[in-house]
Design a protein around this motif. Sequence first.
Motif, mmCIF file in Angstrom:
data_model
loop_
_atom_site.group_PDB
_atom_site.id
_atom_site.type_symbol
_atom_site.label_atom_id
_atom_site.label_comp_id
_atom_site.label_asym_id
_atom_site.label_seq_id
_atom_site.Cartn_x
_atom_site.Cartn_y
_atom_site.Cartn_z
ATOM 1 N N TYR A 1 23.661 68.968 -12.820
ATOM 2 C CA TYR A 1 22.986 69.277 -14.067
ATOM 3 C C TYR A 1 23.849 68.785 -15.218
ATOM 4 O O TYR A 1 25.015 69.159 -15.304
ATOM 5 C CB TYR A 1 22.731 70.786 -14.236
ATOM 6 C CG TYR A 1 21.957 71.043 -15.501
ATOM 7 C CD1 TYR A 1 20.584 70.855 -15.519
ATOM 8 C CD2 TYR A 1 22.606 71.396 -16.667
ATOM 9 C CE1 TYR A 1 19.874 71.052 -16.692
ATOM 10 C CE2 TYR A 1 21.903 71.580 -17.839
ATOM 11 C CZ TYR A 1 20.535 71.405 -17.850
ATOM 12 O OH TYR A 1 19.839 71.576 -18.998
ATOM 13 N N PRO A 2 23.300 67.934 -16.104
ATOM 14 C CA PRO A 2 21.969 67.336 -15.975
ATOM 15 C C PRO A 2 21.935 66.332 -14.825
ATOM 16 O O PRO A 2 22.975 65.790 -14.453
ATOM 17 C CB PRO A 2 21.769 66.637 -17.324
ATOM 18 C CG PRO A 2 23.141 66.336 -17.817
ATOM 19 C CD PRO A 2 24.023 67.425 -17.279
ATOM 20 N N PRO A 3 20.744 66.091 -14.286
ATOM 21 C CA PRO A 3 20.638 65.179 -13.149
ATOM 22 C C PRO A 3 21.102 63.765 -13.516
ATOM 23 O O PRO A 3 20.911 63.315 -14.648
ATOM 24 C CB PRO A 3 19.142 65.174 -12.825
ATOM 25 C CG PRO A 3 18.597 66.395 -13.459
ATOM 26 C CD PRO A 3 19.456 66.675 -14.654
ATOM 27 N N ALA A 4 21.707 63.100 -12.572
ATOM 28 C CA ALA A 4 22.037 61.681 -12.735
ATOM 29 C C ALA A 4 20.783 60.896 -12.372
ATOM 30 O O ALA A 4 20.221 61.090 -11.298
ATOM 31 C CB ALA A 4 23.185 61.298 -11.821
ATOM 32 N N PRO A 5 20.326 60.016 -13.252
ATOM 33 C CA PRO A 5 19.082 59.289 -12.980
ATOM 34 C C PRO A 5 19.300 58.130 -12.009
ATOM 35 O O PRO A 5 20.418 57.643 -11.866
ATOM 36 C CB PRO A 5 18.716 58.747 -14.365
ATOM 37 C CG PRO A 5 20.030 58.539 -15.035
ATOM 38 C CD PRO A 5 20.909 59.669 -14.556
ATOM 39 N N PRO A 6 18.227 57.687 -11.361
ATOM 40 C CA PRO A 6 18.329 56.434 -10.600
ATOM 41 C C PRO A 6 18.612 55.314 -11.600
ATOM 42 O O PRO A 6 18.079 55.324 -12.717
ATOM 43 C CB PRO A 6 16.946 56.254 -9.966
ATOM 44 C CG PRO A 6 16.220 57.529 -10.211
ATOM 45 C CD PRO A 6 16.908 58.269 -11.284
ATOM 46 N N ARG A 7 19.449 54.362 -11.221
ATOM 47 C CA ARG A 7 19.775 53.288 -12.160
ATOM 48 C C ARG A 7 20.465 52.137 -11.433
ATOM 49 O O ARG A 7 20.849 52.261 -10.272
ATOM 50 C CB ARG A 7 20.650 53.797 -13.287
ATOM 51 C CG ARG A 7 22.020 54.248 -12.848
ATOM 52 C CD ARG A 7 22.738 55.018 -13.950
ATOM 53 N NE ARG A 7 24.080 55.385 -13.592
ATOM 54 C CZ ARG A 7 24.437 56.315 -12.725
ATOM 55 N NH1 ARG A 7 23.508 56.991 -12.102
ATOM 56 N NH2 ARG A 7 25.688 56.572 -12.467
ATOM 57 N N ILE A 8 20.652 51.060 -12.159
ATOM 58 C CA ILE A 8 21.434 49.915 -11.700
ATOM 59 C C ILE A 8 22.515 49.673 -12.729
ATOM 60 O O ILE A 8 22.255 49.714 -13.932
ATOM 61 C CB ILE A 8 20.557 48.651 -11.550
ATOM 62 C CG1 ILE A 8 19.510 48.896 -10.467
ATOM 63 C CG2 ILE A 8 21.409 47.425 -11.220
ATOM 64 C CD1 ILE A 8 18.480 47.787 -10.338
ATOM 65 N N THR A 9 23.751 49.472 -12.273
ATOM 66 C CA THR A 9 24.864 49.207 -13.183
ATOM 67 C C THR A 9 25.540 47.889 -12.786
ATOM 68 O O THR A 9 25.328 47.371 -11.688
ATOM 69 C CB THR A 9 25.918 50.330 -13.142
ATOM 70 O OG1 THR A 9 26.491 50.387 -11.841
ATOM 71 C CG2 THR A 9 25.311 51.661 -13.513
ATOM 72 N N VAL A 10 26.361 47.407 -13.694
ATOM 73 C CA VAL A 10 27.138 46.208 -13.423
ATOM 74 C C VAL A 10 28.595 46.478 -13.782
ATOM 75 O O VAL A 10 28.886 47.198 -14.742
ATOM 76 C CB VAL A 10 26.580 44.979 -14.194
ATOM 77 C CG1 VAL A 10 26.686 45.175 -15.690
ATOM 78 C CG2 VAL A 10 27.266 43.705 -13.767
ATOM 79 N N MET A 11 29.509 45.968 -12.969
ATOM 80 C CA MET A 11 30.928 46.028 -13.291
ATOM 81 C C MET A 11 31.559 44.717 -12.845
ATOM 82 O O MET A 11 31.004 43.991 -12.033
ATOM 83 C CB MET A 11 31.604 47.237 -12.622
ATOM 84 C CG MET A 11 31.679 47.205 -11.134
ATOM 85 S SD MET A 11 32.428 48.697 -10.419
ATOM 86 C CE MET A 11 34.131 48.248 -10.417
ATOM 87 N N TRP A 12 32.714 44.437 -13.421
ATOM 88 C CA TRP A 12 33.383 43.192 -13.104
ATOM 89 C C TRP A 12 34.651 43.475 -12.315
ATOM 90 O O TRP A 12 35.363 44.436 -12.581
ATOM 91 C CB TRP A 12 33.717 42.448 -14.404
ATOM 92 C CG TRP A 12 32.503 41.823 -15.000
ATOM 93 C CD1 TRP A 12 32.080 40.535 -14.857
ATOM 94 C CD2 TRP A 12 31.502 42.464 -15.808
ATOM 95 N NE1 TRP A 12 30.894 40.340 -15.508
ATOM 96 C CE2 TRP A 12 30.509 41.507 -16.104
ATOM 97 C CE3 TRP A 12 31.327 43.758 -16.291
ATOM 98 C CZ2 TRP A 12 29.394 41.791 -16.866
ATOM 99 C CZ3 TRP A 12 30.212 44.042 -17.052
ATOM 100 C CH2 TRP A 12 29.264 43.064 -17.346
ATOM 101 N N ALA A 13 34.949 42.621 -11.355
ATOM 102 C CA ALA A 13 36.084 42.821 -10.449
ATOM 103 C C ALA A 13 37.285 41.969 -10.879
ATOM 104 O O ALA A 13 38.078 41.565 -10.063
ATOM 105 C CB ALA A 13 35.686 42.455 -9.025
ATOM 106 N N ASP A 14 37.398 41.722 -12.159
ATOM 107 C CA ASP A 14 38.496 40.880 -12.642
ATOM 108 C C ASP A 14 39.764 41.671 -12.802
ATOM 109 O O ASP A 14 40.793 41.150 -13.062
ATOM 110 C CB ASP A 14 38.132 40.232 -13.978
ATOM 111 C CG ASP A 14 36.939 39.293 -13.820
ATOM 112 O OD1 ASP A 14 36.735 38.770 -12.722
ATOM 113 O OD2 ASP A 14 36.206 39.097 -14.807
#
Length: 187
Positions: free
Chosen positions: A174-187
């Motif tokens: 709470y609050p709920p984590a929504p469904p989503r798509i994220t991006v991160m960089w592995a640099d």
Amino acid sequence: VIDSLNQKIYVQVGSNSNMDSDTTDRAQIVEINTDGSGYRTYARGLRNPVGMDLDPRTDALWVNNNGMDNLFQNIFPSVHTDSILSDNNPSECVYLVCDGKNYGWPYCYGFQMRNPQPGYVTLDTNVVRTFSGPVAELLAHSAPLGLHFYRGTKFPALYHNAIFQCYHGSWNRYPPAPPRITVMWAD
């Protein structure tokens, strides 16, 4: 994940429970030769490593992992404190997985944070320090699913070799984590 360069296959084997310390054949990533021989444990201590991919630049294995649930249940008498701790712990994590490493589940989570439940909280600090930590911590109880290095050309060049992750969202936060798509960089 198939590593065609080294002729290896990596398979994630999730745990059979939330915090069971019998991890003999579970909570690990196994390596197999592409001809089916050479089955062995590559890394352990990962509760549920669901998204996995190889960095196309380095061939390094990356994985995201679902953390434990109800970590602080029955630890503190205050329901409010328990809810705040449970909603935000343990984090979900992203790991750069290395051969022979132990990432700590069920004894630890995140960056060498000790499991507070009875049976785990008394683990010697020197043992805790032997566990490898994540590259990144993510929102607790967000349920990461896929992890993929972008190899395409449709997105701007900035996204080439970036890590895309998808999340199921939470059932116990709470609050709920929504469904989503994220991006991160592995640099």
